[in-house]
Enzyme design. Structure first.
Site, PDB file in Angstrom:
ATOM      1  N   GLY A 180       0.323 -20.116  18.476  1.00 27.74           N
ATOM      2  CA  GLY A 180      -0.697 -20.907  19.182  1.00 27.74           C
ATOM      3  C   GLY A 180      -0.711 -20.634  20.682  1.00 27.74           C
ATOM      4  O   GLY A 180      -1.767 -20.676  21.331  1.00 27.74           O
ATOM      5  N   ASP A 181       0.465 -20.326  21.222  1.00 26.29           N
ATOM      6  CA  ASP A 181       0.531 -20.104  22.669  1.00 26.29           C
ATOM      7  C   ASP A 181      -0.152 -18.810  23.098  1.00 26.29           C
ATOM      8  O   ASP A 181      -0.373 -18.585  24.298  1.00 26.29           O
ATOM      9  CB  ASP A 181       1.990 -20.152  23.139  1.00 26.29           C
ATOM     10  N   TYR A 199      -1.258  -3.582  -6.999  1.00 28.01           N
ATOM     11  CA  TYR A 199      -1.051  -4.292  -5.734  1.00 28.01           C
ATOM     12  C   TYR A 199      -2.332  -4.360  -4.899  1.00 28.01           C
ATOM     13  O   TYR A 199      -3.016  -3.349  -4.719  1.00 28.01           O
ATOM     14  CB  TYR A 199       0.077  -3.644  -4.895  1.00 28.01           C
ATOM     15  N   GLY A 200      -2.597  -5.494  -4.319  1.00 28.78           N
ATOM     16  CA  GLY A 200      -3.780  -5.816  -3.514  1.00 28.78           C
ATOM     17  C   GLY A 200      -4.484  -4.663  -2.818  1.00 28.78           C
ATOM     18  O   GLY A 200      -5.547  -4.216  -3.250  1.00 28.78           O
ATOM     19  N   HIS A 259     -10.377  -2.543  11.744  1.00 22.07           N
ATOM     20  CA  HIS A 259      -9.292  -3.388  11.210  1.00 22.07           C
ATOM     21  C   HIS A 259      -9.043  -4.528  12.203  1.00 22.07           C
ATOM     22  O   HIS A 259      -8.013  -4.566  12.875  1.00 22.07           O
ATOM     23  CB  HIS A 259      -8.045  -2.514  11.030  1.00 22.07           C
ATOM     24  N   ASP A 271      -9.178  -9.912   9.103  1.00 28.03           N
ATOM     25  CA  ASP A 271      -8.662  -8.568   8.816  1.00 28.03           C
ATOM     26  C   ASP A 271      -9.651  -7.445   9.105  1.00 28.03           C
ATOM     27  O   ASP A 271      -9.248  -6.380   9.537  1.00 28.03           O
ATOM     28  CB  ASP A 271      -8.236  -8.497   7.338  1.00 28.03           C
ATOM     29  N   LYS A 321      -9.577  -2.530   1.929  1.00 28.26           N
ATOM     30  CA  LYS A 321      -9.281  -1.377   2.783  1.00 28.26           C
ATOM     31  C   LYS A 321     -10.055  -0.132   2.336  1.00 28.26           C
ATOM     32  O   LYS A 321     -10.532   0.646   3.156  1.00 28.26           O
ATOM     33  CB  LYS A 321      -7.767  -1.097   2.801  1.00 28.26           C
ATOM     34  N   ARG A 330       0.840  -1.192   0.000  1.00 31.31           N
ATOM     35  CA  ARG A 330       0.000   0.000   0.000  1.00 31.31           C
ATOM     36  C   ARG A 330       0.876   1.245   0.000  1.00 31.31           C
ATOM     37  O   ARG A 330       1.979   1.244   0.534  1.00 31.31           O
ATOM     38  CB  ARG A 330      -0.902   0.013   1.244  1.00 31.31           C
ATOM     39  N   LYS A 380      -2.765 -10.578  12.862  1.00 31.86           N
ATOM     40  CA  LYS A 380      -4.211 -10.853  12.870  1.00 31.86           C
ATOM     41  C   LYS A 380      -4.526 -12.220  12.265  1.00 31.86           C
ATOM     42  O   LYS A 380      -5.244 -13.013  12.861  1.00 31.86           O
ATOM     43  CB  LYS A 380      -4.985  -9.756  12.102  1.00 31.86           C
ATOM     44  N   THR A 381      -3.999 -12.495  11.064  1.00 34.53           N
ATOM     45  CA  THR A 381      -4.307 -13.764  10.408  1.00 34.53           C
ATOM     46  C   THR A 381      -3.848 -14.922  11.295  1.00 34.53           C
ATOM     47  O   THR A 381      -4.561 -15.914  11.466  1.00 34.53           O
ATOM     48  CB  THR A 381      -3.636 -13.840   9.025  1.00 34.53           C
ATOM     49  N   ASN A 382      -2.663 -14.775  11.877  1.00 33.62           N
ATOM     50  CA  ASN A 382      -2.142 -15.836  12.728  1.00 33.62           C
ATOM     51  C   ASN A 382      -3.023 -16.080  13.944  1.00 33.62           C
ATOM     52  O   ASN A 382      -3.325 -17.221  14.277  1.00 33.62           O
ATOM     53  CB  ASN A 382      -0.710 -15.509  13.164  1.00 33.62           C
ATOM     54  N   ARG A 439       3.355  -4.134  17.741  1.00 33.00           N
ATOM     55  CA  ARG A 439       4.731  -4.583  17.947  1.00 33.00           C
ATOM     56  C   ARG A 439       5.447  -3.579  18.816  1.00 33.00           C
ATOM     57  O   ARG A 439       5.741  -2.473  18.364  1.00 33.00           O
ATOM     58  CB  ARG A 439       5.481  -4.623  16.615  1.00 33.00           C
ATOM     59  N   SER A 467      -1.112  -3.663  10.336  1.00 33.72           N
ATOM     60  CA  SER A 467      -0.759  -4.551   9.227  1.00 33.72           C
ATOM     61  C   SER A 467       0.487  -5.364   9.564  1.00 33.72           C
ATOM     62  O   SER A 467       1.451  -4.827  10.114  1.00 33.72           O
ATOM     63  CB  SER A 467      -0.501  -3.724   7.968  1.00 33.72           C
ATOM     64  N   ARG A 487       2.027 -12.215  -0.692  1.00 36.26           N
ATOM     65  CA  ARG A 487       0.714 -12.556  -0.130  1.00 36.26           C
ATOM     66  C   ARG A 487       0.099 -13.765  -0.822  1.00 36.26           C
ATOM     67  O   ARG A 487       0.448 -14.097  -1.960  1.00 36.26           O
ATOM     68  CB  ARG A 487      -0.243 -11.372  -0.315  1.00 36.26           C
ATOM     69  N   ASN A 505       6.371  -8.542   1.837  1.00 38.98           N
ATOM     70  CA  ASN A 505       4.912  -8.339   1.804  1.00 38.98           C
ATOM     71  C   ASN A 505       4.261  -9.212   0.726  1.00 38.98           C
ATOM     72  O   ASN A 505       3.211  -8.871   0.196  1.00 38.98           O
ATOM     73  CB  ASN A 505       4.584  -6.860   1.578  1.00 38.98           C
ATOM     74  N   CYS A 526       1.007  -7.580  11.803  1.00 34.16           N
ATOM     75  CA  CYS A 526       1.286  -7.725  13.236  1.00 34.16           C
ATOM     76  C   CYS A 526       0.549  -8.903  13.857  1.00 34.16           C
ATOM     77  O   CYS A 526       0.414  -8.990  15.075  1.00 34.16           O
ATOM     78  CB  CYS A 526       0.951  -6.439  13.984  1.00 34.16           C
TER      79      CYS A 526
HETATM   80  P1  GTP Z   1      -2.203  -7.807   7.418  1.00 36.01           P
HETATM   81  O1  GTP Z   1      -2.732  -8.836   6.480  1.00 36.01           O
HETATM   82  O2  GTP Z   1      -1.151  -6.946   6.815  1.00 36.01           O
HETATM   83  O3  GTP Z   1      -3.275  -6.969   8.041  1.00 36.01           O
HETATM   84  O4  GTP Z   1      -1.371  -8.585   8.565  1.00 36.01           O
HETATM   85  P2  GTP Z   1      -1.801  -9.457   9.848  1.00 36.01           P
HETATM   86  O5  GTP Z   1      -2.058  -8.558  11.005  1.00 36.01           O
HETATM   87  O6  GTP Z   1      -2.863 -10.413   9.494  1.00 36.01           O
HETATM   88  O7  GTP Z   1      -0.447 -10.227  10.200  1.00 36.01           O
HETATM   89  P3  GTP Z   1      -0.054 -11.791  10.059  1.00 36.01           P
HETATM   90  O8  GTP Z   1      -0.884 -12.658  10.946  1.00 36.01           O
HETATM   91  O9  GTP Z   1      -0.015 -12.131   8.637  1.00 36.01           O
HETATM   92  O10 GTP Z   1       1.426 -11.787  10.657  1.00 36.01           O
HETATM   93  C1  GTP Z   1       2.449 -11.009  10.113  1.00 36.01           C
HETATM   94  C2  GTP Z   1       3.789 -11.436  10.635  1.00 36.01           C
HETATM   95  O11 GTP Z   1       3.798 -11.454  12.068  1.00 36.01           O
HETATM   96  C3  GTP Z   1       4.206 -12.817  10.174  1.00 36.01           C
HETATM   97  O12 GTP Z   1       5.550 -12.775   9.762  1.00 36.01           O
HETATM   98  C4  GTP Z   1       4.069 -13.659  11.406  1.00 36.01           C
HETATM   99  O13 GTP Z   1       4.981 -14.723  11.399  1.00 36.01           O
HETATM  100  C5  GTP Z   1       4.323 -12.688  12.551  1.00 36.01           C
HETATM  101  N1  GTP Z   1       3.575 -13.070  13.764  1.00 36.01           N
HETATM  102  C6  GTP Z   1       2.247 -13.328  13.847  1.00 36.01           C
HETATM  103  N2  GTP Z   1       1.893 -13.704  15.101  1.00 36.01           N
HETATM  104  C7  GTP Z   1       3.021 -13.669  15.831  1.00 36.01           C
HETATM  105  C8  GTP Z   1       3.316 -13.945  17.213  1.00 36.01           C
HETATM  106  O14 GTP Z   1       2.453 -14.285  18.020  1.00 36.01           O
HETATM  107  N3  GTP Z   1       4.615 -13.781  17.606  1.00 36.01           N
HETATM  108  C9  GTP Z   1       5.587 -13.390  16.739  1.00 36.01           C
HETATM  109  N4  GTP Z   1       6.832 -13.261  17.208  1.00 36.01           N
HETATM  110  N5  GTP Z   1       5.356 -13.137  15.436  1.00 36.01           N
HETATM  111  C10 GTP Z   1       4.091 -13.268  14.983  1.00 36.01           C
HETATM  112  C1  SPV Z   2      -2.863  -4.631   5.382  1.00 29.65           C
HETATM  113  O1  SPV Z   2      -1.885  -4.035   4.922  1.00 29.65           O
HETATM  114  O2  SPV Z   2      -3.369  -4.346   6.493  1.00 29.65           O
HETATM  115  C2  SPV Z   2      -3.449  -5.754   4.620  1.00 29.65           C
HETATM  116  C3  SPV Z   2      -3.010  -5.973   3.262  1.00 29.65           C
HETATM  117  O3  SPV Z   2      -4.331  -6.435   5.109  1.00 29.65           O
HETATM  118  S1  SPV Z   2      -3.687  -4.834   2.166  1.00 29.65           S
HETATM  119  O4  SPV Z   2      -4.829  -5.443   1.503  1.00 29.65           O
HETATM  120  O5  SPV Z   2      -2.645  -4.512   1.216  1.00 29.65           O
HETATM  121  O6  SPV Z   2      -4.129  -3.655   2.875  1.00 29.65           O
HETATM  122 MN    MN Z   3      -4.830  -5.754   7.217  1.00 25.23          MN
END
Ligand code: GTP
Ligand code: SPV
Ligand code: MN
Length: 588
Positions: free
Chosen positions: A495-496, A197-198, A226, A277, A206, A69, A252-254, A401, A248, A370, A368, A250
């Site tokens: 997971g923890d 780009y996405g 968000h 997201d 977004k 972005r 969320k997906t995880n 972070r 972003s 995806r 970045n 940080c």
């Molecule tokens: P956007 O799609 O940009 O909104 O990102 P997001 O918030 O969904 O982040 P995502 O879950 O994709 O994680 C982004 C990065 O953070 C990856 O490299 C992960 O490995 C790392 N990450 C996610 N969860 C953790 C965690 O609990 N600890 C650590 N150290 N890293 C993490």
């Molecule tokens: C973000 O950057 O927060 C994302 C990816 O989820 S994007 O669709 O590029 O905004």
């Molecule tokens: Mn996002």
């Protein structure tokens, strides 16, 4: 495809401006998607991956100047500058339309204009909102087909109404110098040009579901955030839902797809992903806050996704997925990225399409890079994913972070304090947006780049919502990213993180104690279960929960500066919270 005169008149206008050779309506049928996929393959925009290992999966590379972005080229165009506020770039709408019209003029000549009717939310449901995106990119059509609900059912549900978001996207020349992502919230309009780009071009995400929707939500009494949404099922089969906002890249997906640690799995705990997201939050008939995920797929960060960190996301990418800017393994025609496994392919192309040597020290995938995957292909997708009423929210969680400042988790004292906690969020920047990485910046509610109006008024809207919600969710802040002297993460994360979520849910049900600190409540270290964790003891948790008053005094000074930069739209309640924080820190 429709007799809706608002739609047809607008398309005629945009056609006259961009002069495509032809116009194709996207009906959402499998046959049409398949034909477009073939066309995209023939044009070299996509390449088909190994059909046995990755059925119906494709790889795409963006231009090297177009990988994230572009916040400095993203504008909120309201008639009054104050309405966009100091955290957004602003242009006068008339001036912006005129400037961009020059760029769009003839930009689709020799190309096809695709008309994508899409719904954010379940088609026809009360929560759903409709958009139409006009684009000259098949890649955009194919991604929108995964990320949103598209096609004939959507345009039919619009009927003869004028209530839709008008999105215009043209790749034009992918010219960085003339790249613009412009929002006209007062006109329900989005214009995006010179990017592929996405986040810049999948306009439902977004641009609509956050920037335009946050503006609509303020006027209509709901919230567009968000946030991921997840459900935690206990061994008795009861499910409680949490929504969490992290900036972003940080986590969320995880977090949304986490797999509980073994000790909890054995007891029968499960986690269900509703969204990763974006959350649209409304007050339900029962007075609680209800959330829906307006999207239909995941546009997830590839690097770091692996069998251990996020097996559910990895499973979702095994079919029907478009990979963007990852490594192409030429030996077996599959994909790879940093953090997938320890065996980078030897015969491979990097994200730029160049021959890549894993020993060169250069990254193969873009940080970045995806995957675009269907939500229904995720093994832990919630049975409520398609429920038009959404899910009731017990807790709202903020996080970012922070290497030092924020403890592993803390709870706000009430809704108003919780809004303050969200408003002071800060995080080290990531590769999800163009610019420097690792710099701490304020990112209130993870919405800094996504709020479609004045940030101070946005805080005011949060406070107003708090007065209307009868059964308020509790508000927390988490930080998985504290580091030790060597710069390594102290908390195992992934997971923890479940261990922390369970304390959060216990607090929501008055089942756990807490310790009062100057910034809010933190757990008693013994209440964060460390059973089965290697190298993490109660003492480690204690360290992760410390609140260093001196560091926080500096933080308070930073917050004061941030509030000053937003100016007099900051609600007085938040100034009062800041004063209280400073008093708490000064107290012995
Ligand atoms: P956007 O799609 O940009 O909104 O990102 P997001 O918030 O969904 O982040 P995502 O879950 O994709 O994680 C982004 C990065 O953070 C990856 O490299 C992960 O490995 C790392 N990450 C996610 N969860 C953790 C965690 O609990 N600890 C650590 N150290 N890293 C993490
Ligand atoms: C973000 O950057 O927060 C994302 C990816 O989820 S994007 O669709 O590029 O905004
Ligand atoms: Mn996002």
């Amino acid at each position: 495809m429709t007799s809706n005169k608002f739609v047809n008149t607008w398309i005629e206008e945009m056609k006259a401006l961009t002069t495509p050779d032809s116009v194709v309506w996207i009906d959402g049928s499998e046959a049409q998607i398949e034909a477009l996929t073939q066309q995209s393959l023939a044009a070299g925009e996509l390449q088909k991956l190994n059909g046995e290992k990755l059925p119906n999966c494709y790889i795409h590379r963006t231009a090297v100047n177009d990988v994230a972005r572009v916040e400095h080229r993203t504008f909120i165009c309201t008639r009054k500058k104050e309405d966009a506020g100091p955290t957004n770039n602003w242009m006068d709408p008339a001036e912006c339309y005129e400037k961009l019209r020059k760029l769009y003029k003839g930009s689709m000549k020799g190309r096809t204009m695709y008309v994508i009717p899409y719904s954010m939310g379940i088609v026809g449901s009360e929560f759903a909102k409709i958009g139409i995106e006009l684009t000259d990119s098949i890649y955009v059509v194919l991604n929108m087909n995964i990320m949103t609900r598209i096609g004939k059912t959507v345009i039919d549900s619009l009927g003869d109404q004028s209530d839709f978001v008008k999105g215009l996207h043209s790749k034009a020349d992918i010219d960085e110098e003339n790249r613009y992502i412009c929002h006209f919230p007062e006109d329900n309009t989005i214009w995006s040009i010179n990017s592929g780009y996405g986040g810049n071009v999948l306009l439902g995400k977004k641009c609509f579901a956050l920037r335009i929707a946050s503006f609509l939500g303020r006027n209509e009494g709901w919230m567009a955030e968000h946030m991921l949404i997840l459900g935690i099922e206990n061994p008795q089969g009861e499910i409680k839902y949490i929504a969490a906002a992290f900036p972003s890249a940080c986590g969320k997906t995880n977090l949304a797809m986490l797999i509980p640690p073994e000790i909890y799995r054995k007891k029968g705990y499960k986690v269900w992903c509703v969204g990763d997201d974006i959350a649209w939050l409304r007050i339900g008939p029962d007075g609680r806050l209800w959330a829906v995920n307006p999207e239909n797929g995941f546009f997830g960060v590839a690097p770091g996704t692996n069998e251990k960190s996020n097996p559910n996301a990895l499973a979702a990418t095994k079919r029907d997925t478009i990979f963007t800017n990852v490594v192409h393994n030429l030996d077996d025609n599959t994909v790879w990225w940093e953090g997938l496994d320890k065996n980078p392919p030897k015969n491979a192309l990097n994200w730029k399409g160049e021959k890549w040597d894993p020993d060169s020290g250069e990254k193969g995938a873009h940080p970045n890079s995806r995957f675009t995957s269907k939500a229904i292909n995720c093994p832990c997708i919630s049975p409520e994913f398609n429920n038009p009423n959404g899910v009731p929210i017990s807790a709202l969680v903020f996080g970012g972070r922070r290497a030092k400042t924020a403890p592993l988790v803390y709870q706000s004292t009430d809704w108003q304090h919780g809004v303050f906690v969200g408003s002071i969020m800060a995080s080290e920047t990531t590769a999800a947006a163009a610019g420097a990485v690792g710099v701490v910046r304020r990112d209130p509610m993870a919405m800094l780049p996504f709020c479609g109006y004045n940030m101070g008024e946005y805080f005011g809207h949060w406070l107003e919502m708090g007065k209307k919600i009868k059964k308020l969710p509790k508000i927390f802040n988490v930080n998985w990213f504290r580091t030790d002297e060597a710069g390594d993460f102290i908390w195992p994360g992934f997971g923890d993180n479940m261990r922390v979520l369970l304390w959060i849910l216990d607090r929501c049900e008055d089942k756990a104690d807490a310790v009062r600190t100057p910034i809010g409540y933190v757990p008693d270290p013994k209440d964060i279960n460390t059973e089965g964790l290697e190298g993490v003891t109660e003492a480690t948790v204690k360290e992760l929960l410390t609140v260093d008053k001196d560091v926080w005094k500096q933080e308070a000074a930073g917050i004061k500066e941030f509030y000053a930069s937003i100016g007099d739209t900051i609600p007085k309640e938040l100034h009062a919270e800041l004063d209280q924080l400073q008093k708490n820190l000064d107290a012995k």
